[in-house]
Design an enzyme around this catalytic site. Structure first.
Site, short mmCIF file in Angstrom:
data_model
loop_
_atom_site.label_atom_id
_atom_site.label_comp_id
_atom_site.label_asym_id
_atom_site.label_seq_id
_atom_site.Cartn_x
_atom_site.Cartn_y
_atom_site.Cartn_z
N GLY A 140 0.79 -1.23 0.00
CA GLY A 140 0.00 0.00 0.00
C GLY A 140 0.82 1.27 0.00
O GLY A 140 0.28 2.36 -0.20
N CYS A 166 -27.44 -9.91 -15.84
CA CYS A 166 -26.88 -9.54 -17.15
C CYS A 166 -27.85 -9.93 -18.25
O CYS A 166 -28.36 -11.06 -18.29
CB CYS A 166 -25.53 -10.24 -17.35
SG CYS A 166 -24.90 -10.09 -19.03
N CYS A 204 -25.91 -12.91 -20.45
CA CYS A 204 -25.56 -14.23 -19.89
C CYS A 204 -26.35 -14.55 -18.63
O CYS A 204 -26.21 -15.64 -18.08
CB CYS A 204 -24.05 -14.32 -19.62
SG CYS A 204 -23.53 -13.47 -18.11
N CYS A 215 -22.74 -7.59 -18.57
CA CYS A 215 -21.48 -7.70 -17.83
C CYS A 215 -20.47 -6.72 -18.40
O CYS A 215 -20.30 -6.63 -19.62
CB CYS A 215 -20.89 -9.10 -17.98
SG CYS A 215 -21.83 -10.40 -17.21
N CYS A 262 -18.57 -12.78 -19.55
CA CYS A 262 -19.88 -12.87 -20.15
C CYS A 262 -19.88 -13.88 -21.31
O CYS A 262 -20.75 -14.74 -21.42
CB CYS A 262 -20.30 -11.49 -20.65
SG CYS A 262 -22.06 -11.33 -21.01
#
Ligand SMILES: Nc1ncnc2c1ncn2[C@@H]1O[C@H](COP(=O)(O)OP(=O)(O)O)[C@@H](O)[C@H]1O
Ligand SMILES: [Mg+2]
Lengths: 283, 256
Positions: free
Chosen positions: A29, A238, A241, A263, A269
Site C-alpha cells: 500500500g 446480465c 448471460c 457484464c 460474459c
C-alpha cells in the site's frame, strides 16, 4: 520487434522499476516513487501500467489487457499490440489463460490465481489529494498514519447524499497500515482486492508512483459504523448471460432509448454464454 | 502545582534578525496569558515556537502531558507532537481560512478532529458537530454549508468550534479578533470569554488589542523587539505599567 529491447524499455530502466515493485511488495500500500519514462503513448493511456507490465513480462508470459472490463477498446487493443510487437509475448482475452493482466478500471470477475499478476493503470495514486493538495503534507500523513481526513471525505459524502456516494476509487486500508487508492475501479470490485491470490501492482506514470498488494493481503474499505461499506452494483441480471453476481454496464441499445444491462467483463460474459447461460436480452 | 506549560529561554532568529529572545514563563491550568506588543515585536514567532509550528534556536517548551507528565515538546518526536496538536492543543489562526478547510462543510470541519482521533460513528460525529455549532452561536441548519458562505465572524466562530470539539487543554490564539469589524469583535470576545470560563480553558492569546487582553487574560506579557519587557497580572500592567514602553502602549500613544 528486433528494433526494440524486450518489452520496449532498456534493461537498466526495467531493473529500476523492478526495485520499486519489490519495495512496494515489501511495504503493501505504500507509494514508491520511481523515475517514470517517456512511453510512445500519451499519459492517461496507462503509461504507468505499461511500464510495470514491461518490467514484469517474460517471454513465456501470456498477456491480457482490459479497459473497463473489455478486451476490445482502442486503449486495450493498442497496449496489447504494443507488447505483441515489442515483447513478442502471447496474448489472450481469457482471464484464466493470462499470466499478466493489465487493467484499467476493473478487476476480472473470475477469481485470479497464484502465479498471475494484475497490473492496474492509475491516474491519481494519492487518496488524500482531494482534501490536502500539498504533497509534503500527504506524505507526512501517510508516514504518521494520520488518516482522519479520509473519513472527512466520507462524512461529506453522507452529509450531502445521505449515503457514501463514492462509487469509484474507494479507499482501502492495507494490512492495517497504509490507506491506498485502488485506482478508479468500481467499489463493487473492492472486496476482491483483499485476500487475492494474484500479485497486484499499481502504476501511475504521470505521478511517478508504484504501489502493490502482495498475494493474500488484507484490504479493508473505509466506512462508518452506522454507514458500513457496501459493494453495490446495478440490481439486475446480465441481459446477455444472466449472471447476477457480475458488475454491469448500462447500454442504450436502440434509438427508442431502450436500456440493457450487460457484464462489463466481456470475457466472463462470453464464457458464460458459451457454456449455455442466457439472459433475457440474448438473441 | 505543576505548570501546564513551562517556557524556558525560547530564542528564535531569522538569520541574523531576532524573532524573539530568551522568553521564559509558566502557565498554570485554567490560566489565560495575554501577549501584547506592537507589530513585529515577536508575538507570533513566540506563539509558533510554543505550538510547534516553528523550531526555536534555543530553549524548552515543557508541556504537562496527560500520560507522561512534563515533556519538552521541542525534543519529542514529530508524531507525538502532531498527536498533541490534534488532541490536547488547539490553534486559532487570525485568518479563519488558515484554520478551516474551505471546501468542507461546517460539520465536516468540526468533525475532523473527532475523526482524527478515531471516532467512526457518523451520527455521533454529526451530533457533536451540531452541538458545537450551537455553542458558537451558528444555526444548526448551516451544518452542511461550506465556510465560504459564512461571514468573517461566523468563520472565526467555526474555527473556534473546530478547535475546541476534542476538549483541548491548551489553546493558542494569534490575533483571534484581528481583521473583524468592531461590533463583530465584541461578540466574538464575549463568546470566547464564556467558553474560557465554562470550559476552564488554559490559553495563550497574542494580540495587539489591549481590549482583548483586558477582557480575557489573567496575566500579561509585554513584548518589544523580541524581548519581554514587562510581565504581571493584567490589571496591574494595564493600570500601573512600569516599563516606559508599556506606559506608551497603554496610553495609546503608540498606534499599534
Ligand atoms: N519568516 C520570517 N523571516 C524573517 N523574519 C521574520 C519572519 N517572520 C517574522 N520575522 C521578523 O521577526 C520579527 C517578529 O515578527 P512576528 O513574530 O511576526 O511579530 P508580531 O507577531 O509581533 O507582529 C519581525 O521583525 C519580523 O519582521
Ligand atoms: Mg503576529
Amino acid at each position: 520487434m528486433n528494433d526494440y529491447n524486450f518489452a520496449y524499455l532498456d534493461e537498466q530502466t526495467k531493473r529500476m522499476i523492478r526495485r520499486a515493485i519489490l519495495k512496494g511488495l515489501a511495504i503493501p500500500g505504500y507509494q514508491v516513487p520511481f523515475a517514470s519514462r517517456e512511453m510512445p503513448m500519451p499519459y492517461g493511456w496507462g503509461t504507468g501500467g505499461v511500464q510495470v507490465s514491461a518490467a514484469v513480462l517474460t517471454p513465456e508470459d501470456t498477456f491480457k489487457v482490459i479497459d473497463q472490463g473489455a478486451d476490445d477498446t482502442t486503449n486495450a487493443v493498442s497496449i496489447r499490440t504494443f507488447f505483441q510487437r515489442t515483447a513478442g509475448v502471447a496474448t489472450t482475452t481469457a482471464t484464466r489463460d493470462a499470466t499478466v493482466i493489465q487493467t484499467r478500471h476493473r478487476i476480472p470477475e473470475e477469481p485470479l490465481t497464484e502465479g498471475q499478476i494484475l497490473v492496474y493503470q492509475v491516474p491519481i495514486p494519492e487518496p488524500l489529494r482531494f482534501l490536502e493538495p500539498r504533497e509534503s503534507e500527504t506524505r507526512k500523513m501517510h508516514s504518521l498514519e494520520e488518516y482522519g481526513l479520509m473519513h472527512v471525505k466520507l462524512y461529506e459524502d453522507i452529509s450531502r447524499h445521505g449515503h457514501i456516494a463514492t462509487s469509484y476509487a474507494y479507499p482501502v486500508k492495507v494490512e492495517g497500515r497504509y490507506v491506498m487508492d485502488p485506482s478508479p475501479i468500481p467499489k463493487f470490485d473492492n472486496p476482491k482486492l483483499g485476500e487475492m491470490a494474484a500479485i497486484q501492482l499499481f502504476g501511475a506514470g504521470r505521478e511517478q508512483r508504484i504501489y502493490a498488494l502482495p498475494p493474500y493481503s488484507q484490504a479493508v474499505s473505509l466506512d462508518f459504523e452506522d454507514h458500513p461499506f457496501e459493494a453495490s452494483k446495478a440490481d439486475h441480471p446480465c441481459g446477455m448471460c444472466g449472471a447476477v453476481d457480475s458488475y454491469l454496464d448500462e447500454l442504450i441499445v436502440d434509438d427508442a432509448g431502450r436500456r440493457m444491462f450487460v457484464c462489463s467483463d466481456t470475457d466472463y460474459c462470453e464464457a458464460r454464454q458459451a457454456a449455455g447461460h442466457k439472459g433475457k436480452d440474448a438473441a | 502545582m505543576t505548570p501546564l506549560l513551562s517556557v524556558q529561554n525560547i530564542t528564535k532568529r531569522y538569520g541574523a534578525h531576532i524573532g524573539c529572545a530568551d522568553v521564559s514563563f509558566d502557565l498554570y491550568p485554567g490560566e489565560v496569558m495575554g501577549i501584547v506588543g506592537e507589530s513585529g515585536s515577536g508575538k507570533s514567532t513566540l506563539l509558533n515556537c510554543m505550538a510547534g509550528h516553528l523550531t526555536p534556536d534555543a530553549g524548552q517548551v515543557v508541556f504537562d502531558t496527560r500520560t507522561d507528565g512534563p515533556r519538552d515538546t521541542i525534543t519529542m518526536s514529530e508524531p507525538e507532537r502532531r498527536m498533541l496538536s490534534r488532541t490536547d492543543w488547539a490553534f486559532v489562526h487570525q485568518h479563519a481560512r488558515d484554520g478551516l478547510r474551505m471546501g468542507v462543510s461546517a460539520g465536516g470541519n468540526v468533525g475532523e478532529r473527532l475523526m482524527a482521533v478515531g471516532e467512526r460513528h457518523y451520527g455521533d460525529i454529526r451530533d457533536k458537530a451540531t452541538d458545537w455549532l450551537g455553542r458558537v452561536e451558528i444555526d444548526a441548519a448551516r451544518v452542511d454549508d461550506r465556510p465560504t458562505t459564512f461571514s468573517g465572524g461566523m468563520q472565526q466562530r467555526l474555527q473556534i468550534a473546530r478547535n475546541l470539539v476534542t476538549g483541548p487543554r491548551l489553546v493558542f490564539m494569534d490575533e483571534p479578533t484581528g481583521g473583524l469589524d468592531v461590533s463583530v469583535q465584541a461578540r466574538l470576545l464575549d463568546l470566547l470569554r464564556g467558553l474560557v470560563r465554562d470550559m476552564g480553558l488554559s490559553a495563550i492569546i497574542v494580540t495587539h488589542d489591549l481590549a482583548v487582553v483586558r477582557l480575557l487574560a489573567d496575566r500579561l506579557m509585554v513584548m518589544k523587539s523580541g524581548c519581554v519587557v514587562e510581565a504581571g497580572l493584567t490589571d496591574q500592567v494595564l493600570d500601573d505599567p512600569q516599563h516606559a514602553y508599556s506606559q506608551l502602549l497603554v496610553s495609546s500613544v503608540l498606534q499599534v
